[in-house]
Motif scaffolding. Structure first.
Motif, mmCIF file in Angstrom:
data_model
loop_
_atom_site.group_PDB
_atom_site.id
_atom_site.type_symbol
_atom_site.label_atom_id
_atom_site.label_comp_id
_atom_site.label_asym_id
_atom_site.label_seq_id
_atom_site.Cartn_x
_atom_site.Cartn_y
_atom_site.Cartn_z
ATOM 1 N N ILE A 41 -9.482 8.245 1.688
ATOM 2 C CA ILE A 41 -10.412 7.329 1.099
ATOM 3 C C ILE A 41 -9.844 6.935 -0.287
ATOM 4 C CG2 ILE A 41 -12.594 6.390 0.565
ATOM 5 C CD1 ILE A 41 -13.622 7.779 3.135
ATOM 6 N N GLY A 42 -9.634 5.961 -0.842
ATOM 7 C CA GLY A 42 -9.344 5.803 -2.611
ATOM 8 C C GLY A 42 -8.047 4.963 -2.562
ATOM 9 N N PHE A 43 -7.434 5.125 -1.545
ATOM 10 C CA PHE A 43 -6.053 4.267 -1.722
ATOM 11 C C PHE A 43 -6.434 2.957 -0.878
ATOM 12 C CE2 PHE A 43 -4.623 8.647 -1.564
ATOM 13 C CZ PHE A 43 -3.830 8.511 -2.826
ATOM 14 N N GLU A 44 -5.613 1.781 -1.522
ATOM 15 C CA GLU A 44 -5.659 0.550 -0.965
ATOM 16 C C GLU A 44 -4.357 0.158 -0.565
ATOM 17 O OE1 GLU A 44 -7.438 -2.510 -3.487
ATOM 18 O OE2 GLU A 44 -9.395 -1.471 -3.482
ATOM 19 N N GLU A 45 -4.099 -0.841 0.494
ATOM 20 C CA GLU A 45 -3.105 -1.367 0.993
ATOM 21 C C GLU A 45 -2.756 -2.766 0.456
ATOM 22 O OE1 GLU A 45 -0.796 -1.908 5.195
ATOM 23 O OE2 GLU A 45 -2.762 -3.084 4.828
ATOM 24 N N GLY A 46 -1.681 -3.192 -0.062
ATOM 25 C CA GLY A 46 -1.187 -4.481 -0.457
ATOM 26 C C GLY A 46 0.439 -4.697 -0.748
ATOM 27 N N MET A 47 0.737 -5.608 -1.209
ATOM 28 C CA MET A 47 2.205 -5.790 -1.489
ATOM 29 C C MET A 47 2.395 -5.397 -2.924
ATOM 30 S SD MET A 47 3.665 -7.029 1.170
ATOM 31 C CE MET A 47 5.139 -7.286 0.539
ATOM 32 N N GLY A 77 2.704 -1.483 0.039
ATOM 33 C CA GLY A 77 2.237 -0.400 -1.037
ATOM 34 C C GLY A 77 0.864 -0.115 -0.818
ATOM 35 N N TYR A 78 0.771 1.266 -0.832
ATOM 36 C CA TYR A 78 -0.366 1.927 -0.861
ATOM 37 C C TYR A 78 -0.840 2.653 -2.241
ATOM 38 C CZ TYR A 78 0.703 0.706 3.878
ATOM 39 O OH TYR A 78 0.813 0.094 4.691
ATOM 40 N N TYR A 79 -1.736 2.221 -2.773
ATOM 41 C CA TYR A 79 -1.947 2.445 -4.265
ATOM 42 C C TYR A 79 -3.282 2.738 -4.745
ATOM 43 C CZ TYR A 79 -2.794 -2.373 -3.798
ATOM 44 O OH TYR A 79 -3.384 -3.525 -3.500
ATOM 45 N N VAL A 80 -3.511 3.393 -5.698
ATOM 46 C CA VAL A 80 -4.859 3.593 -6.347
ATOM 47 C C VAL A 80 -5.337 2.492 -6.937
ATOM 48 C CG1 VAL A 80 -6.311 4.870 -7.977
ATOM 49 C CG2 VAL A 80 -4.166 6.212 -6.785
ATOM 50 N N PHE A 124 1.376 4.826 -4.738
ATOM 51 C CA PHE A 124 1.477 6.135 -4.140
ATOM 52 C C PHE A 124 2.437 6.342 -3.414
ATOM 53 C CE2 PHE A 124 -0.675 9.292 -1.392
ATOM 54 C CZ PHE A 124 -0.060 10.455 -1.929
ATOM 55 N N ILE A 125 2.222 5.377 -2.106
ATOM 56 C CA ILE A 125 3.386 5.260 -1.041
ATOM 57 C C ILE A 125 3.759 3.818 -0.983
ATOM 58 C CG2 ILE A 125 3.633 5.377 1.408
ATOM 59 C CD1 ILE A 125 1.612 7.717 1.404
ATOM 60 N N ASN A 126 5.019 3.393 -0.710
ATOM 61 C CA ASN A 126 5.592 2.182 -0.414
ATOM 62 C C ASN A 126 6.249 2.353 0.972
ATOM 63 O OD1 ASN A 126 5.186 2.013 -3.258
ATOM 64 N ND2 ASN A 126 5.599 -0.018 -2.847
ATOM 65 N N HIS A 159 7.210 7.800 -1.405
ATOM 66 C CA HIS A 159 6.063 8.744 -1.623
ATOM 67 C C HIS A 159 6.158 9.456 -3.301
ATOM 68 C CE1 HIS A 159 3.090 11.937 -1.177
ATOM 69 N NE2 HIS A 159 2.824 11.291 -0.109
ATOM 70 N N SER A 160 5.529 8.910 -3.648
ATOM 71 C CA SER A 160 5.680 9.140 -5.228
ATOM 72 C C SER A 160 5.087 10.636 -5.484
ATOM 73 C CB SER A 160 4.576 8.541 -6.034
ATOM 74 O OG SER A 160 5.043 7.130 -5.926
ATOM 75 N N GLY A 161 3.835 11.121 -4.563
ATOM 76 C CA GLY A 161 3.518 12.643 -4.940
ATOM 77 C C GLY A 161 4.655 13.671 -4.209
#
Length: 152
Positions: free
Chosen positions: A36-42, A48-51, A71-73, A85-87
């Motif tokens: 929980i905490g990440f969102e999906e979008g372009m 993209g999956y980002y904060v 975070f993830i694309n 995956h940035s992490g």
């Protein structure tokens, strides 16, 4: 290949037929396993999956316009499907874990670039491993790593 799609649905609908199932499967795994905490979008012409801004107002430090902290694309490129995956690149222990686990989940050689994992055999993406990778870091942990390692 970046897309001009403005929504994830539009991005997925515009994929070639042979990429629709693998990209949808990969997206489903990411969505089911991200904390929980990440969102999906372009983001950057990819899924993209980002904060989001309400969790991390400073956003990503690169660029003139405000951008959420990526975070993830995932993207369908010309010759492969890519997972960014940035992490994994910011935390050496996570990188080592991923490299050691990959052969247990795939009969193919790990193909990693400077910022992505490439899957040339799109019907053989190790979805279980990707799901586990997604669960390894919370949004708050990613913010702390970003601020401590990347944003200096």
């Amino acid at each position: 290949m970046t897309s001009k799609a403005t929504t994830t649905q539009e991005y997925l609908e515009n994929l070639p037929d042979d990429r629709q199932k693998p990209m949808n499967d990969l997206r489903d795994v990411v969505l089911k396993n991200l904390p929980i905490g990440f969102e999906e979008g372009m983001l950057y012409g990819m899924l993209g999956y980002y904060v989001p801004k309400d969790m991390y107002a400073p956003g990503y430090h690169v660029g003139k316009e405000w951008t959420p902290l990526p975070f993830i694309n995932i993207a369908s490129q010309k010759n492969y499907i890519a997972l960014y995956h940035s992490g994994i690149y910011a935390q050496p222990e996570l990188m080592e874990w991923f490299k050691s686990e990959f052969p247990k989940h795939s009969k193919y050689k790990l193909d990693m670039g400077k910022s992505c994992v490439r899957f040339k055999k799109v019907d053989a993406i190790p979805l279980e491993l990707i799901g586990e990778l997604c669960r390894k870091m919370t949004a708050q942990e990613w913010i702390e790593i970003y601020e401590g390692v990347i944003k200096k």
